[in-house]
Design a protein around this motif. Sequence first.
Motif, PDB file in Angstrom:
ATOM      1  N   ILE A   1      57.994   8.537  51.445  1.00 48.35           N
ATOM      2  CA  ILE A   1      56.593   8.453  51.865  1.00 48.35           C
ATOM      3  C   ILE A   1      56.546   7.531  53.073  1.00 48.35           C
ATOM      4  CG2 ILE A   1      54.247   7.775  51.156  1.00 48.35           C
ATOM      5  CD1 ILE A   1      55.301  10.072  49.463  1.00 48.35           C
ATOM      6  N   LYS A   2      55.920   7.997  54.145  1.00 50.85           N
ATOM      7  CA  LYS A   2      55.919   7.200  55.379  1.00 50.85           C
ATOM      8  C   LYS A   2      54.791   6.171  55.393  1.00 50.85           C
ATOM      9  CE  LYS A   2      59.126  10.003  56.682  1.00 50.85           C
ATOM     10  NZ  LYS A   2      60.453   9.665  56.177  1.00 50.85           N
ATOM     11  N   ALA A   3      53.667   6.515  54.756  1.00 51.21           N
ATOM     12  CA  ALA A   3      52.541   5.571  54.741  1.00 51.21           C
ATOM     13  C   ALA A   3      51.656   5.865  53.546  1.00 51.21           C
ATOM     14  CB  ALA A   3      51.724   5.715  56.027  1.00 51.21           C
ATOM     15  N   CYS A   4      50.993   4.807  53.061  1.00 48.88           N
ATOM     16  CA  CYS A   4      50.047   4.981  51.964  1.00 48.88           C
ATOM     17  C   CYS A   4      48.669   4.544  52.463  1.00 48.88           C
ATOM     18  CB  CYS A   4      50.478   4.120  50.778  1.00 48.88           C
ATOM     19  SG  CYS A   4      49.280   4.118  49.447  1.00 48.88           S
ATOM     20  N   VAL A   5      47.660   5.338  52.152  1.00 47.23           N
ATOM     21  CA  VAL A   5      46.303   5.016  52.620  1.00 47.23           C
ATOM     22  C   VAL A   5      45.415   4.723  51.408  1.00 47.23           C
ATOM     23  CG1 VAL A   5      44.293   5.878  53.890  1.00 47.23           C
ATOM     24  CG2 VAL A   5      46.611   6.517  54.629  1.00 47.23           C
ATOM     25  N   SER A   6      44.664   3.615  51.483  1.00 47.77           N
ATOM     26  CA  SER A   6      43.787   3.224  50.376  1.00 47.77           C
ATOM     27  C   SER A   6      42.444   2.744  50.896  1.00 47.77           C
ATOM     28  CB  SER A   6      44.339   1.998  49.650  1.00 47.77           C
ATOM     29  OG  SER A   6      45.574   2.228  49.105  1.00 47.77           O
ATOM     30  N   PRO A   7      41.371   3.060  50.156  1.00 46.85           N
ATOM     31  CA  PRO A   7      40.122   2.336  50.409  1.00 46.85           C
ATOM     32  C   PRO A   7      40.210   1.012  49.638  1.00 46.85           C
ATOM     33  CG  PRO A   7      39.801   4.036  48.734  1.00 46.85           C
ATOM     34  CD  PRO A   7      41.255   4.068  49.104  1.00 46.85           C
TER      35      PRO A   7
ATOM     36  N   VAL B   1      35.552   5.144  50.865  1.00 52.27           N
ATOM     37  CA  VAL B   1      36.388   6.281  50.455  1.00 52.27           C
ATOM     38  C   VAL B   1      36.343   7.376  51.524  1.00 52.27           C
ATOM     39  CG1 VAL B   1      36.699   8.097  48.721  1.00 52.27           C
ATOM     40  CG2 VAL B   1      36.123   5.768  47.997  1.00 52.27           C
ATOM     41  N   THR B   2      35.130   7.652  52.039  1.00 50.79           N
ATOM     42  CA  THR B   2      34.997   8.705  53.051  1.00 50.79           C
ATOM     43  C   THR B   2      35.808   8.353  54.293  1.00 50.79           C
ATOM     44  OG1 THR B   2      32.767   9.077  52.259  1.00 50.79           O
ATOM     45  CG2 THR B   2      33.313  10.035  54.393  1.00 50.79           C
ATOM     46  N   LYS B   3      35.703   7.104  54.714  1.00 45.75           N
ATOM     47  CA  LYS B   3      36.436   6.690  55.919  1.00 45.75           C
ATOM     48  C   LYS B   3      37.945   6.754  55.666  1.00 45.75           C
ATOM     49  CE  LYS B   3      36.370   5.192  60.089  1.00 45.75           C
ATOM     50  NZ  LYS B   3      35.794   6.022  61.142  1.00 45.75           N
ATOM     51  N   ALA B   4      38.352   6.295  54.465  1.00 47.02           N
ATOM     52  CA  ALA B   4      39.784   6.302  54.143  1.00 47.02           C
ATOM     53  C   ALA B   4      40.317   7.734  54.104  1.00 47.02           C
ATOM     54  CB  ALA B   4      40.027   5.604  52.808  1.00 47.02           C
ATOM     55  N   ARG B   5      39.506   8.647  53.579  1.00 46.30           N
ATOM     56  CA  ARG B   5      39.915  10.063  53.531  1.00 46.30           C
ATOM     57  C   ARG B   5      40.147  10.610  54.940  1.00 46.30           C
ATOM     58  NH1 ARG B   5      42.513  12.497  49.499  1.00 46.30           N
ATOM     59  NH2 ARG B   5      41.705  11.684  47.574  1.00 46.30           N
ATOM     60  N   GLU B   6      39.272  10.193  55.856  1.00 48.31           N
ATOM     61  CA  GLU B   6      39.424  10.647  57.255  1.00 48.31           C
ATOM     62  C   GLU B   6      40.773  10.199  57.819  1.00 48.31           C
ATOM     63  OE1 GLU B   6      36.368   9.255  59.953  1.00 48.31           O
ATOM     64  OE2 GLU B   6      34.839  10.132  58.634  1.00 48.31           O
ATOM     65  N   VAL B   7      41.080   8.916  57.562  1.00 51.98           N
ATOM     66  CA  VAL B   7      42.346   8.367  58.069  1.00 51.98           C
ATOM     67  C   VAL B   7      43.523   9.080  57.405  1.00 51.98           C
ATOM     68  CG1 VAL B   7      43.789   6.283  58.188  1.00 51.98           C
ATOM     69  CG2 VAL B   7      41.311   6.115  58.544  1.00 51.98           C
ATOM     70  N   TYR B   8      43.398   9.267  56.083  1.00 49.83           N
ATOM     71  CA  TYR B   8      44.456   9.935  55.321  1.00 49.83           C
ATOM     72  C   TYR B   8      44.699  11.353  55.865  1.00 49.83           C
ATOM     73  CZ  TYR B   8      46.601  12.365  51.337  1.00 49.83           C
ATOM     74  OH  TYR B   8      47.412  13.126  50.549  1.00 49.83           O
TER      75      TYR B   8
ATOM     76  N   THR C   1      57.881   2.700  50.747  1.00 45.96           N
ATOM     77  CA  THR C   1      56.936   3.124  51.786  1.00 45.96           C
ATOM     78  C   THR C   1      56.808   2.033  52.853  1.00 45.96           C
ATOM     79  OG1 THR C   1      55.726   4.310  50.076  1.00 45.96           O
ATOM     80  CG2 THR C   1      54.567   3.950  52.162  1.00 45.96           C
ATOM     81  N   PRO C   2      57.128   2.360  54.103  1.00 45.20           N
ATOM     82  CA  PRO C   2      57.170   1.307  55.119  1.00 45.20           C
ATOM     83  C   PRO C   2      55.803   0.678  55.427  1.00 45.20           C
ATOM     84  CG  PRO C   2      58.341   3.273  55.872  1.00 45.20           C
ATOM     85  CD  PRO C   2      57.626   3.647  54.606  1.00 45.20           C
ATOM     86  N   ALA C   3      54.717   1.456  55.319  1.00 48.99           N
ATOM     87  CA  ALA C   3      53.407   0.907  55.716  1.00 48.99           C
ATOM     88  C   ALA C   3      52.317   1.255  54.716  1.00 48.99           C
ATOM     89  CB  ALA C   3      53.026   1.450  57.090  1.00 48.99           C
ATOM     90  N   CYS C   4      51.481   0.258  54.373  1.00 46.76           N
ATOM     91  CA  CYS C   4      50.297   0.506  53.550  1.00 46.76           C
ATOM     92  C   CYS C   4      49.061   0.228  54.399  1.00 46.76           C
ATOM     93  CB  CYS C   4      50.278  -0.420  52.335  1.00 46.76           C
ATOM     94  SG  CYS C   4      51.434   0.063  51.067  1.00 46.76           S
ATOM     95  N   ILE C   5      48.162   1.194  54.435  1.00 55.57           N
ATOM     96  CA  ILE C   5      46.990   1.087  55.307  1.00 55.57           C
ATOM     97  C   ILE C   5      45.740   0.959  54.428  1.00 55.57           C
ATOM     98  CG2 ILE C   5      45.612   2.375  56.991  1.00 55.57           C
ATOM     99  CD1 ILE C   5      48.480   3.764  57.586  1.00 55.57           C
ATOM    100  N   VAL C   6      44.965  -0.080  54.653  1.00 50.92           N
ATOM    101  CA  VAL C   6      43.772  -0.290  53.829  1.00 50.92           C
ATOM    102  C   VAL C   6      42.516  -0.236  54.702  1.00 50.92           C
ATOM    103  CG1 VAL C   6      42.555  -1.893  52.309  1.00 50.92           C
ATOM    104  CG2 VAL C   6      45.027  -1.621  52.102  1.00 50.92           C
ATOM    105  N   ILE C   7      41.563   0.527  54.184  1.00 50.18           N
ATOM    106  CA  ILE C   7      40.274   0.675  54.873  1.00 50.18           C
ATOM    107  C   ILE C   7      39.280  -0.244  54.173  1.00 50.18           C
ATOM    108  CG2 ILE C   7      38.317   2.291  55.117  1.00 50.18           C
ATOM    109  CD1 ILE C   7      41.971   3.292  55.511  1.00 50.18           C
ATOM    110  N   ASP C   8      38.681  -1.189  54.929  1.00 47.86           N
ATOM    111  CA  ASP C   8      37.746  -2.129  54.313  1.00 47.86           C
ATOM    112  C   ASP C   8      36.414  -2.114  55.060  1.00 47.86           C
ATOM    113  OD1 ASP C   8      38.329  -3.461  56.628  1.00 47.86           O
ATOM    114  OD2 ASP C   8      39.684  -4.918  55.675  1.00 47.86           O
ATOM    115  N   PHE C   9      35.555  -3.082  54.767  1.00 49.98           N
ATOM    116  CA  PHE C   9      34.222  -3.043  55.375  1.00 49.98           C
ATOM    117  C   PHE C   9      34.269  -3.232  56.888  1.00 49.98           C
ATOM    118  CE2 PHE C   9      33.378  -3.903  50.897  1.00 49.98           C
ATOM    119  CZ  PHE C   9      32.502  -2.855  50.640  1.00 49.98           C
ATOM    120  N   GLN C  10      35.250  -3.996  57.327  1.00 48.56           N
ATOM    121  CA  GLN C  10      35.353  -4.209  58.773  1.00 48.56           C
ATOM    122  C   GLN C  10      35.679  -2.900  59.495  1.00 48.56           C
ATOM    123  OE1 GLN C  10      37.906  -7.539  59.909  1.00 48.56           O
ATOM    124  NE2 GLN C  10      37.937  -6.784  62.024  1.00 48.56           N
ATOM    125  N   THR C  11      36.393  -2.013  58.791  1.00 48.99           N
ATOM    126  CA  THR C  11      36.746  -0.711  59.384  1.00 48.99           C
ATOM    127  C   THR C  11      35.486   0.037  59.804  1.00 48.99           C
ATOM    128  OG1 THR C  11      38.531  -0.631  57.753  1.00 48.99           O
ATOM    129  CG2 THR C  11      38.147   1.360  59.038  1.00 48.99           C
TER     130      THR C  11
END
Length: 451
Positions: free
Chosen positions: A361-367, A376-383, A413-423
Motif C-alpha cells: 500500500i503506497k498511502a493511507c487516507v483518513s478523515p 469524510v467527503t473531503k477525505a473521499r475526494e483525496v482518496y 505503508t510509507p505515508a498516512c494522509i489525514v484530512i482535518d478541519f484545517q484542510t
Amino acid sequence: MSDISLEDIASLAKRRGFIYQGSEIYGGLAGTWDYGPLGTALKRNITNAWWKFFVDSRDDMYGIESAILMNPKVWEASGHVSGFTDPLIEDLKTKKRYRLDHVLEDAGVDVRGMDLAAMSAAIKEQGIKSPDGNELGNPASFNMLFETSMGAVEGEKSTIYLRGETAQGMFVNFKNIVDTFYPDLPFGVAQIGKAFRNEISPRDFVFRVREFEIMEFEYFISPNSWEGEFEKWRVAMHEWCEKILELPADKIHELEVSPEDRAHYSKRTVDFEFDFPFGKKELYGLAYRTDFDLTNHQNASGKNLEYRPKDGSAPFIPHVIEPTFGVDRSLMAVLCTAYTEDEMNGEKRIYLKLPKHLAPIKACVSPLLKNKPELVTKAREVYDMLKKELGAVMWDDNGNIGKRYRRQDEIGTPACIVIDFQTLEDNTVTVRNRDTAEQVRMKIEDLLANV
Ligand code: ATP
C-alpha cells in the motif's frame, strides 16, 4: 534486527494478511501457504520489478509462460525422473521422514561433498538420533517430482508430473523462439511461474515449501563465452538484490558449490545465500547448465535444436547460463530486512521499512473523525484522486489516529494522509512518514509528487 525470529515475521504476516497457512480451516496441508491480499501485492511488486529489470528493460530477453503440465518425456530427458532426488532418512519409531543432510547439519556436521553413503556412515559413526530422539533407519534417495495422472477414462490414465522447475519450459520452447524471432546469440528466455517439489520436510515458513514460485531465465550463449557471461549475470544478480530489493549487501554471500554438490546438469554453480533469522541459507542460484538440456531434448525428441549462426558458420547447440530466483524466498528476505522494532512514546512499535516501490500500500487516507461528514467527503475526494493515480491506496477510518498509524506501520505503508478541519480551510493535509513518524502539512495538489 539480528534478534528477530522467524516467529516474529510469521506472526506479523498472518496478523496483517500477508500469508496464511494453506487450507487452514482443515488443519492445513504441510508445505503449503496462501498469500493474503497484502502478501499478494508484495509478491506481485517483486515479480513485476524482476520482469522490468531482467526482461522489459533489455532487448535480448524473451518472456514466456509455459504449461505446468508437460509431456513426461520432458522429465525423462532432463534427468529429473531418475535424478531429481533428496536424501531421506526415517525415524524408526515415529516413521517420520527427514532430509538426511538437514539432520546432519542440525547435528553440526558439514555435509558439503558428502554422498548418500558418506552421510549414512556419519549418522552411524556419530550415533545421531532423530529430532524426537529415536533410532534412524537406512537412508534412501527420494524423488521430489509430484506425480499426477492425466486422462478422463479410468484405466487409460497416464502418469504425468507437476513441473519441478520452470527451466524445462524454456528449453522445450527454444526452437519456437528461434523460429519466430530469429534472435542473435546470446539471448535469454525468461519465465515466472509455479514449481512443485515433494519436499521431504518443508520448514521455515515459506522458505521451504512444496508449491512455490520461481523467476528465472535461460541465457543461451556460445560455449566459448561462458565464463564472461557467468560473471556478467553474477554481477547483475547482486544488482537485483541490492538496488532493486534493497537487501543489505553484507547479508548476501556467495557460495561456490563443489562439483559433488552440484545439480546433475551443472558445470559451475554459485549459490547466493542470505542471512535469514534461522541461518545463512540459499536465496538464489546461478548455474552453468552447459548444453546438457538442449542436447538431451534433441536426442529424445529427434528434433534438431541447433542454432544456425547468421554468418553462415557451423550450427551448434548453444550453452546456457541460468540465474534463478525463488519468489517466496525473495519475499522472505524482503520481509526480514524490513521488519523493524523501535520505541515510540514509551511503547514498542513494529514497522516494515519496505522500499516504497515494493510496499503493498503506497498511502493511507483518513478523515480525522469519521462522524464529521464534511471531513469524510473531503477525505473521499483525496482518496479517489490518489487511488486513480496510484492504485494501491487504502481508506482507513477505524479507531483513533494512533491506532491507524500502527496498523499502517505494520504493513509498511510509507505515508498516512489525514484530512482535518484545517484542510477545509486551506486545502492542506497532514502527511505522516512511516519511518520517522514525522508529520508535515502539505497542499493536496502536491501529494502526488510527494507520496
Ligand atoms: P535447496 O538446496 O534449498 O533445496 P535448490 O538448490 O534445490 O534449493 P534450485 O533447484 O536451485 O534450489 O531452485 C531454484 C530456486 O527456487 C532456489 O534458489 C530457491 O530460491 C527456490 N526454491 C527451491 N526449492 C524451494 C522450496 N522448496 N521452497 C521455496 N523455494 C524454493
